[in-house]
Design an enzyme around this catalytic site. Structure first.
Site, mmCIF file in Angstrom:
data_model
loop_
_atom_site.group_PDB
_atom_site.id
_atom_site.type_symbol
_atom_site.label_atom_id
_atom_site.label_comp_id
_atom_site.label_asym_id
_atom_site.label_seq_id
_atom_site.Cartn_x
_atom_site.Cartn_y
_atom_site.Cartn_z
ATOM 1 N N LEU A 125 -32.639 33.340 0.069
ATOM 2 C CA LEU A 125 -32.150 32.294 -0.727
ATOM 3 C C LEU A 125 -33.187 31.298 -1.521
ATOM 4 O O LEU A 125 -32.946 30.889 -2.708
ATOM 5 C CB LEU A 125 -31.342 31.313 0.003
ATOM 6 C CG LEU A 125 -30.548 30.124 -0.451
ATOM 7 C CD1 LEU A 125 -29.424 30.745 -1.408
ATOM 8 C CD2 LEU A 125 -30.040 29.111 0.500
ATOM 9 N N VAL A 128 -34.725 31.412 4.361
ATOM 10 C CA VAL A 128 -35.431 30.844 3.502
ATOM 11 C C VAL A 128 -36.891 31.210 3.071
ATOM 12 O O VAL A 128 -37.657 30.768 2.493
ATOM 13 C CB VAL A 128 -35.130 29.447 3.313
ATOM 14 C CG1 VAL A 128 -33.978 28.774 2.854
ATOM 15 C CG2 VAL A 128 -35.726 28.680 4.576
ATOM 16 N N HIS A 172 -37.790 48.699 7.560
ATOM 17 C CA HIS A 172 -37.591 47.330 8.026
ATOM 18 C C HIS A 172 -38.842 46.563 8.096
ATOM 19 O O HIS A 172 -39.882 47.037 8.844
ATOM 20 C CB HIS A 172 -36.729 47.206 9.399
ATOM 21 C CG HIS A 172 -35.463 47.732 9.063
ATOM 22 N ND1 HIS A 172 -34.450 47.951 10.175
ATOM 23 C CD2 HIS A 172 -34.701 48.045 8.076
ATOM 24 C CE1 HIS A 172 -33.325 48.349 9.835
ATOM 25 N NE2 HIS A 172 -33.514 48.468 8.336
ATOM 26 N N ASP A 225 -32.180 47.059 1.838
ATOM 27 C CA ASP A 225 -33.507 45.978 1.431
ATOM 28 C C ASP A 225 -32.774 44.588 1.561
ATOM 29 O O ASP A 225 -33.373 43.491 0.719
ATOM 30 C CB ASP A 225 -33.729 46.212 0.081
ATOM 31 C CG ASP A 225 -34.270 47.560 0.066
ATOM 32 O OD1 ASP A 225 -35.020 48.018 0.782
ATOM 33 O OD2 ASP A 225 -33.801 48.313 -1.054
ATOM 34 N N LYS A 278 -32.546 43.086 6.735
ATOM 35 C CA LYS A 278 -32.075 43.316 8.294
ATOM 36 C C LYS A 278 -33.154 43.310 9.174
ATOM 37 O O LYS A 278 -32.769 42.861 10.385
ATOM 38 C CB LYS A 278 -31.368 44.652 8.125
ATOM 39 C CG LYS A 278 -30.099 44.717 7.125
ATOM 40 C CD LYS A 278 -29.399 45.985 7.502
ATOM 41 C CE LYS A 278 -30.298 47.211 6.988
ATOM 42 N NZ LYS A 278 -30.509 46.875 5.191
ATOM 43 N N GLY A 279 -34.355 43.408 8.790
ATOM 44 C CA GLY A 279 -35.648 43.934 9.906
ATOM 45 C C GLY A 279 -35.927 42.224 10.335
ATOM 46 O O GLY A 279 -35.961 42.179 11.682
ATOM 47 N N LYS A 280 -35.881 41.343 9.573
ATOM 48 C CA LYS A 280 -36.095 40.004 9.882
ATOM 49 C C LYS A 280 -35.350 39.454 10.763
ATOM 50 O O LYS A 280 -35.333 38.935 12.064
ATOM 51 C CB LYS A 280 -36.324 38.975 8.638
ATOM 52 C CG LYS A 280 -36.528 37.702 9.210
ATOM 53 C CD LYS A 280 -36.271 36.671 8.048
ATOM 54 C CE LYS A 280 -36.263 35.007 8.724
ATOM 55 N NZ LYS A 280 -36.380 34.217 7.610
ATOM 56 N N ALA A 329 -35.591 54.584 5.573
ATOM 57 C CA ALA A 329 -35.489 53.410 5.428
ATOM 58 C C ALA A 329 -36.683 52.426 5.965
ATOM 59 O O ALA A 329 -37.270 52.960 7.110
ATOM 60 C CB ALA A 329 -34.121 52.736 6.172
#
EC number: 6.3.4.4
Length: 429
Positions: free
Chosen positions: A332, A414, A41, A13, A16-18, A39
């Site tokens: 972030l 972000v 994504h 989580d 990774k998909g993005k 899993a």
């Protein structure tokens, strides 16, 4: 031209998909090399959320996507996902999706056993998704699995299913005291799927190596995270496959010398779904804030994710196990508005301080995190496009992650969309 492996550094989580969706724009091929539909994504494109569980995230970028031999595939789920992606206007033709003929299929009895086993464990359950992934990998290891290649021969497929189901039904009936399954119905169901599946089945190893020899750039997409790895994770609270970068080679049929870079995805804080030790877990209002602001619900299960501070013991462990050549920091912006941000730099247990991951699960469960404190920032950073525009405290936080991990930061995310990304170093270029 470089070939890049993308792996999660925590318990999955990490976003990774993005990142795979973003990097897929520069790759020719995208490969999934382990795991199953346990899993999920999530990609956000033009404000629209698209979730995939088996098909590599590169399908959104109209790339050729491969499901490697290391993946265990539920054919029903795969076809449902293909139909879902098709309904979203995405090209899911056999020219775009290739399934390894050596990939193992998740059968109905795998799911029945998985769910019955978890139910029987009661409070000792490990939090499996119940989708049959573990039992399928068990059959693979004990040489009783059914592979996509078996669909090519109807008689052989029927014979193998009938033989293995005699044992599985005995197990379900006499040990779990639950309903058995009809072999004839299972065979009929899969033969009904056969014509749709056959055009997608391919020798993925041959296709990938041929493409690499022609200069194609390949992106290898890992699922879950390093600390769910069957060998190196928080055993037994792990998944049933190897999630580290080295398995990108084995799970897709290419030589390890063809893997050029390894990108480690790390959330700016830590989350975990299900059971298992979590040294930095927060049970206060900050943990609740991270969960709500970060929308921390599993893409596959919908379960609430547990949240805590960033754990550098984990990240350093992941850097070593994967040979990370770059970091991607995600979410972030979720830390916006916090007066204080903590980083775990070690674990304390009975007077001893650990700066590496202890192997004993009991020790890890009893560890107390050793923190260093950093000032937060009040600004909203979700619209920032340039690293230099970050608040000073944000840059100091990122610099400390780089310093403690010993790995350069290549990308900072972000927000959920592609546009909310700051690329410091594009390894594909």
């Amino acid at each position: 031209m470089p070939n890049i492996v993308v792996v999660g550094t925590q318990w999955g989580d990490e976003g990774k998909g993005k990142i795979v969706d973003l990097l897929s724009g520069y790759a020719d091929y995208v490969v999934r090399f382990q795991g199953g539909n346990n899993a999920g994504h999530t990609m956000v494109v033009d404000g629209n959320e698209i979730i995939s569980h088996l098909v590599p995230s590169g399908i959104i970028q109209n790339k050729v996507c491969f499901i490697g031999n290391g993946v265990v595939v539920d054919p029903l789920v795969l076809l449902e996902e293909i139909d879902y992606l098709d309904s979203r206007g995405i090209d899911v033709s056999p020219e775009r999706i290739k399934i390894s003929d050596r990939a193992h299929m998740i059968m109905p009895y795998h799911k029945s056993i998985d769910q019955a086993r978890e139910l029987k464990k009661g409070d000792a359950k490990i939090g499996t998704t119940g989708r049959g992934i573990g039992p399928c990998y068990e059959d693979k290891a004990t040489r009783r699995g059914i592979r996509f290649a078996d669909l090519l021969d109807e008689a052989l497929f029927a014979e193998k299913v009938t033989t293995i189901m005699e044992e599985k039904n005995f197990y379900l009936k006499n040990y779990f005291k639950t309903d058995t399954l009809d072999p004839g119905a299972v065979i009929k169901e899969f033969m009904g799927l056969r014509d749709r599946l056959l055009p997608y089945i391919s020798d993925v190893s041959v296709a990938l190596n041929k493409g690499m020899d022609q200069g194609k750039q390949v992106l290898f997409e890992g699922a879950q995270g390093t600390h769910l790895d069957i060998e190196h994770g928080t055993y037994p609270f792990v998944t049933s496959s190897s999630t580290v970068a080295a398995n990108a080679a084995c799970g897709s049929g290419v030589g390890p010398g063809k893997l050029d870079h390894v990108m480690g995805i790390v959330k700016a804080y830590t989350t975990r779904v299900g059971s298992g030790p979590f040294p930095t877990e927060l049970f206060d209002e900050i943990g609740d804030r991270l969960q709500k602001k970060g929308a921390e619900f599993g893409a596959t299960t919908g379960r609430r994710r547990r949240c805590g501070w960033l754990d550098m013991v984990m990240l350093k462990n992941a850097a070593r196990l994967n040979g990370l050549t770059g970091l991607v920091i995600t979410k972030l912006d979720v830390l916006d508005g916090l007066e204080e941000i903590k980083i775990c730099t070690g674990y304390e247990h009975k007077g001893k301080v650990y700066d590496a991951f202890p192997p004993a699960i009991k020790t890890l469960e009893e560890c107390t995190p050793v923190y260093e404190s950093h000032p937060g920032w009040t600004e909203n950073i979700s619209k920032i496009k340039d690293y230099e525009d970050f608040p000073e405290n944000t840059k100091k936080y990122l610099d400390r992650i780089k310093e403690l991990s010993g790995v350069d930061i290549k990308i900072v995310s972000v927000g959920p969309g592609r546009e909310a990304t700051i690329v410091l170093d594009n390894l594909f270029c």
